[in-house]
Scaffold this motif. Structure first.
Motif, PDB file in Angstrom:
ATOM      1  N   LEU A 170       0.823  -1.201   0.000  1.00 35.78           N
ATOM      2  CA  LEU A 170       0.000   0.000   0.000  1.00 35.78           C
ATOM      3  C   LEU A 170       0.863   1.259   0.000  1.00 35.78           C
ATOM      4  CD1 LEU A 170      -3.180   0.426   0.352  1.00 35.78           C
ATOM      5  CD2 LEU A 170      -2.647   0.939   2.744  1.00 35.78           C
ATOM      6  N   HIS A 171       1.940   1.237   0.785  1.00 32.89           N
ATOM      7  CA  HIS A 171       2.667   2.475   1.076  1.00 32.89           C
ATOM      8  C   HIS A 171       3.603   2.942  -0.027  1.00 32.89           C
ATOM      9  CE1 HIS A 171       5.676  -0.577   2.027  1.00 32.89           C
ATOM     10  NE2 HIS A 171       6.601   0.365   2.024  1.00 32.89           N
ATOM     11  N   SER A 172       3.959   2.064  -0.967  1.00 37.17           N
ATOM     12  CA  SER A 172       4.984   2.424  -1.945  1.00 37.17           C
ATOM     13  C   SER A 172       4.460   2.494  -3.372  1.00 37.17           C
ATOM     14  CB  SER A 172       6.145   1.427  -1.878  1.00 37.17           C
ATOM     15  OG  SER A 172       5.695   0.114  -2.187  1.00 37.17           O
ATOM     16  N   THR A 173       3.150   2.384  -3.561  1.00 36.93           N
ATOM     17  CA  THR A 173       2.581   2.394  -4.911  1.00 36.93           C
ATOM     18  C   THR A 173       1.569   3.516  -5.059  1.00 36.93           C
ATOM     19  OG1 THR A 173       0.844   0.845  -4.241  1.00 36.93           O
ATOM     20  CG2 THR A 173       2.852  -0.093  -5.194  1.00 36.93           C
ATOM     21  N   ALA A 174       1.426   4.009  -6.286  1.00 35.64           N
ATOM     22  CA  ALA A 174       0.427   5.039  -6.558  1.00 35.64           C
ATOM     23  C   ALA A 174      -0.982   4.486  -6.361  1.00 35.64           C
ATOM     24  CB  ALA A 174       0.609   5.574  -7.977  1.00 35.64           C
ATOM     25  N   GLY A 209       3.869  -3.531   7.820  1.00 36.70           N
ATOM     26  CA  GLY A 209       5.177  -2.896   7.885  1.00 36.70           C
ATOM     27  C   GLY A 209       5.334  -1.973   6.683  1.00 36.70           C
ATOM     28  N   MET A 210       6.412  -1.247   6.646  1.00 37.70           N
ATOM     29  CA  MET A 210       6.649  -0.308   5.542  1.00 37.70           C
ATOM     30  C   MET A 210       8.055  -0.557   5.001  1.00 37.70           C
ATOM     31  SD  MET A 210       4.798   3.117   7.080  1.00 37.70           S
ATOM     32  CE  MET A 210       4.710   3.927   5.470  1.00 37.70           C
ATOM     33  N   GLU A 211       8.177  -1.660   4.295  1.00 35.44           N
ATOM     34  CA  GLU A 211       9.474  -2.064   3.767  1.00 35.44           C
ATOM     35  C   GLU A 211      10.013  -1.033   2.778  1.00 35.44           C
ATOM     36  OE1 GLU A 211      11.479  -5.770   1.244  1.00 35.44           O
ATOM     37  OE2 GLU A 211       9.405  -5.902   1.961  1.00 35.44           O
ATOM     38  N   GLN A 212      11.297  -0.786   2.849  1.00 32.38           N
ATOM     39  CA  GLN A 212      11.928   0.172   1.944  1.00 32.38           C
ATOM     40  C   GLN A 212      12.340  -0.531   0.655  1.00 32.38           C
ATOM     41  OE1 GLN A 212      14.934   2.558   3.739  1.00 32.38           O
ATOM     42  NE2 GLN A 212      15.373   3.730   1.876  1.00 32.38           N
ATOM     43  N   HIS A 213      11.762  -0.093  -0.469  1.00 36.85           N
ATOM     44  CA  HIS A 213      12.058  -0.696  -1.769  1.00 36.85           C
ATOM     45  C   HIS A 213      13.055   0.127  -2.576  1.00 36.85           C
ATOM     46  CE1 HIS A 213       8.841  -3.618  -1.203  1.00 36.85           C
ATOM     47  NE2 HIS A 213       8.079  -2.629  -0.788  1.00 36.85           N
ATOM     48  N   SER A 214      13.219   1.389  -2.207  1.00 34.92           N
ATOM     49  CA  SER A 214      14.176   2.271  -2.883  1.00 34.92           C
ATOM     50  C   SER A 214      14.499   3.421  -1.939  1.00 34.92           C
ATOM     51  CB  SER A 214      13.584   2.808  -4.193  1.00 34.92           C
ATOM     52  OG  SER A 214      12.634   3.824  -3.922  1.00 34.92           O
ATOM     53  N   ASP A 215      15.387   4.296  -2.377  1.00 35.30           N
ATOM     54  CA  ASP A 215      15.730   5.453  -1.551  1.00 35.30           C
ATOM     55  C   ASP A 215      14.541   6.396  -1.378  1.00 35.30           C
ATOM     56  OD1 ASP A 215      18.304   4.524  -1.317  1.00 35.30           O
ATOM     57  OD2 ASP A 215      19.104   5.753  -2.960  1.00 35.30           O
ATOM     58  N   ASN A 216      13.549   6.311  -2.269  1.00 33.09           N
ATOM     59  CA  ASN A 216      12.402   7.220  -2.221  1.00 33.09           C
ATOM     60  C   ASN A 216      11.201   6.668  -1.458  1.00 33.09           C
ATOM     61  OD1 ASN A 216      13.847   9.019  -3.781  1.00 33.09           O
ATOM     62  ND2 ASN A 216      12.864   8.457  -5.697  1.00 33.09           N
ATOM     63  N   THR A 217      11.288   5.422  -1.006  1.00 31.66           N
ATOM     64  CA  THR A 217      10.142   4.808  -0.341  1.00 31.66           C
ATOM     65  C   THR A 217       9.824   5.500   0.978  1.00 31.66           C
ATOM     66  OG1 THR A 217      10.772   2.657  -1.261  1.00 31.66           O
ATOM     67  CG2 THR A 217       9.170   2.647   0.518  1.00 31.66           C
ATOM     68  N   ILE A 218       8.531   5.763   1.196  1.00 33.27           N
ATOM     69  CA  ILE A 218       8.081   6.322   2.470  1.00 33.27           C
ATOM     70  C   ILE A 218       8.055   5.190   3.503  1.00 33.27           C
ATOM     71  CG2 ILE A 218       6.162   7.425   3.678  1.00 33.27           C
ATOM     72  CD1 ILE A 218       5.345   8.659   0.981  1.00 33.27           C
ATOM     73  N   THR A 219       8.721   5.380   4.603  1.00 33.78           N
ATOM     74  CA  THR A 219       8.868   4.292   5.575  1.00 33.78           C
ATOM     75  C   THR A 219       8.336   4.623   6.967  1.00 33.78           C
ATOM     76  OG1 THR A 219      11.142   5.005   6.037  1.00 33.78           O
ATOM     77  CG2 THR A 219      10.846   3.269   4.378  1.00 33.78           C
ATOM     78  N   ASN A 273       6.889   7.962  -7.267  1.00 31.49           N
ATOM     79  CA  ASN A 273       8.062   8.515  -7.951  1.00 31.49           C
ATOM     80  C   ASN A 273       9.293   7.675  -7.604  1.00 31.49           C
ATOM     81  OD1 ASN A 273       9.646  10.226  -9.496  1.00 31.49           O
ATOM     82  ND2 ASN A 273       9.876  11.744  -7.868  1.00 31.49           N
ATOM     83  N   GLY A 274       9.385   6.506  -8.214  1.00 28.44           N
ATOM     84  CA  GLY A 274      10.511   5.623  -7.945  1.00 28.44           C
ATOM     85  C   GLY A 274      10.494   5.058  -6.540  1.00 28.44           C
ATOM     86  N   GLU A 275       9.308   4.870  -5.953  1.00 31.12           N
ATOM     87  CA  GLU A 275       9.203   4.413  -4.575  1.00 31.12           C
ATOM     88  C   GLU A 275       9.048   2.899  -4.455  1.00 31.12           C
ATOM     89  OE1 GLU A 275       6.198   6.972  -2.597  1.00 31.12           O
ATOM     90  OE2 GLU A 275       6.578   8.297  -4.304  1.00 31.12           O
ATOM     91  N   ASN A 276       8.424   2.288  -5.452  1.00 27.88           N
ATOM     92  CA  ASN A 276       8.256   0.835  -5.431  1.00 27.88           C
ATOM     93  C   ASN A 276       9.342   0.151  -6.266  1.00 27.88           C
ATOM     94  OD1 ASN A 276       6.521  -1.293  -4.362  1.00 27.88           O
ATOM     95  ND2 ASN A 276       6.030  -1.742  -6.486  1.00 27.88           N
ATOM     96  N   ALA A 277       9.703   0.771  -7.383  1.00 24.23           N
ATOM     97  CA  ALA A 277      10.815   0.321  -8.228  1.00 24.23           C
ATOM     98  C   ALA A 277      11.654   1.553  -8.538  1.00 24.23           C
ATOM     99  CB  ALA A 277      10.303  -0.313  -9.522  1.00 24.23           C
ATOM    100  N   PRO A 278      12.960   1.521  -8.296  1.00 30.88           N
ATOM    101  CA  PRO A 278      13.791   2.709  -8.439  1.00 30.88           C
ATOM    102  C   PRO A 278      13.715   3.362  -9.817  1.00 30.88           C
ATOM    103  CG  PRO A 278      15.004   0.961  -7.344  1.00 30.88           C
ATOM    104  CD  PRO A 278      13.727   0.353  -7.828  1.00 30.88           C
ATOM    105  N   ASP A 279      13.481   2.564 -10.847  1.00 22.88           N
ATOM    106  CA  ASP A 279      13.466   3.115 -12.205  1.00 22.88           C
ATOM    107  C   ASP A 279      12.049   3.272 -12.754  1.00 22.88           C
ATOM    108  OD1 ASP A 279      12.943   0.436 -12.289  1.00 22.88           O
ATOM    109  OD2 ASP A 279      14.223   0.004 -14.012  1.00 22.88           O
TER     110      ASP A 279
END
Length: 277
Positions: free
Chosen positions: A154-158, A180-190, A211-217
């Motif tokens: 939920l937390h890392s996708t649009a 939990g709020m797993e970090q998938h990239s440097d931009n993930t809200i945790t 913005n690159g939160e679930n997949a960095p690219d």
């Protein structure tokens, strides 16, 4: 003197003899529960062999269990990987609403794909994750696309943000605490606080951005489907290098228009507009 009971009536616990333990379990049901528990714990899906090992069934028997569950939509099989996941049958009494929503959204997903030349998605909240119930993939060789039935946080996708923006804050906090709020990239809200700040922005704009939160690219924009009986949203996803933030703003405006058409249009199926770029 023992109490009389009608034939077929369940025995009372106080009728059990001292030291006697009654076993009312049904082996077939236990195996079904084992399969569903295994699928629930898996993120990527499980193989037929893994199901057989978990249930102590031969491969042929495990396949019959899975085939039956799949026929009732409690299990879905990925045609590409051969892995099994939980299906949409668990949406329960809302299954018909989901089918209607998918039927209404499909032509619009196709139109949006053709208009922006990127992958379009329909997702709903199922349990504590977002599940992709329909996908129309971009025709580009390099594209950002999930698979139908795949689940994302939920937390890392649009899609997740758009859906969460329509839920009570208390429920959102409960969902985040459970997953939990797993970090998938440097931009993930945790953090829950930062996520609620993000939801306030989503509610103000009417749409959500990954913005690159679930997949960095990757980059994705989503709009909630308001007025439906399901927590659902539409999205457009693409590689970030091709889908700029300026493109996101244009796509968001169009998504909001389409979302309104899907939820407020006539009950009978209608054709999308001829809008092109």
């Amino acid at each position: 003197m023992p109490r009389r009971r009608n034939e077929g009536q369940d025995p009372s616990p106080d009728e059990t003899a001292p030291g006697e333990e009654r076993d009312y379990t049904v082996r077939a049901v236990e195996r079904v529960c084992s399969i569903l528990n295994l699928l629930q714990q898996s993120i990527d899906g499980v193989s037929l062999i893994e199901v057989g090992q978990a249930t102590e069934l031969p491969k042929s028997s495990a396949f019959r269990y899975l085939w039956t569950l799949e026929a009732h939509r409690y299990v879905e099989r990925d045609a590409q990987t051969g892995l099994y996941r939980l299906g949409l049958g668990f949406v329960g009494m809302q299954s018909r609403h989901l089918e209607v929503l998918r039927e209404r959204a499909r032509p619009w997903l196709e139109e949006l794909r053709d208009e922006f030349e990127e992958t379009t998605n329909l997702g709903i909240l199922d349990g504590d994750q977002v599940i992709y119930v329909d996908i129309v993939e971009s025709r580009h060789k390099v594209r950002l696309a999930a698979s139908r039935g795949e689940r994302d946080p939920l937390h890392s996708t649009a899609l997740g943000k758009a859906i969460a923006s329509q839920l009570p804050d208390a429920r959102v906090r409960d969902l985040l605490a459970r997953t939990g709020m797993e970090q998938h990239s440097d931009n993930t809200i945790t953090s829950a606080e930062a996520f609620h700040d993000e939801l306030a922005k989503v509610r103000r704009l009417g749409y959500a951005v990954d913005n690159g939160e679930n997949a960095p690219d990757g980059r994705c924009v989503a709009a909630p489907l308001l007025g439906t009986q399901l927590p659902a949203a539409l999205s457009i996803s693409a590689p970030a290098a091709r889908f700029t933030l300026k493109d996101v703003e244009k796509a968001a405006k169009r998504l909001l228009e389409v979302a309104q058409q899907i939820t407020t249009g006539p009950v009978t199926e209608r054709e999308p507009s001829d809008t092109t770029t």
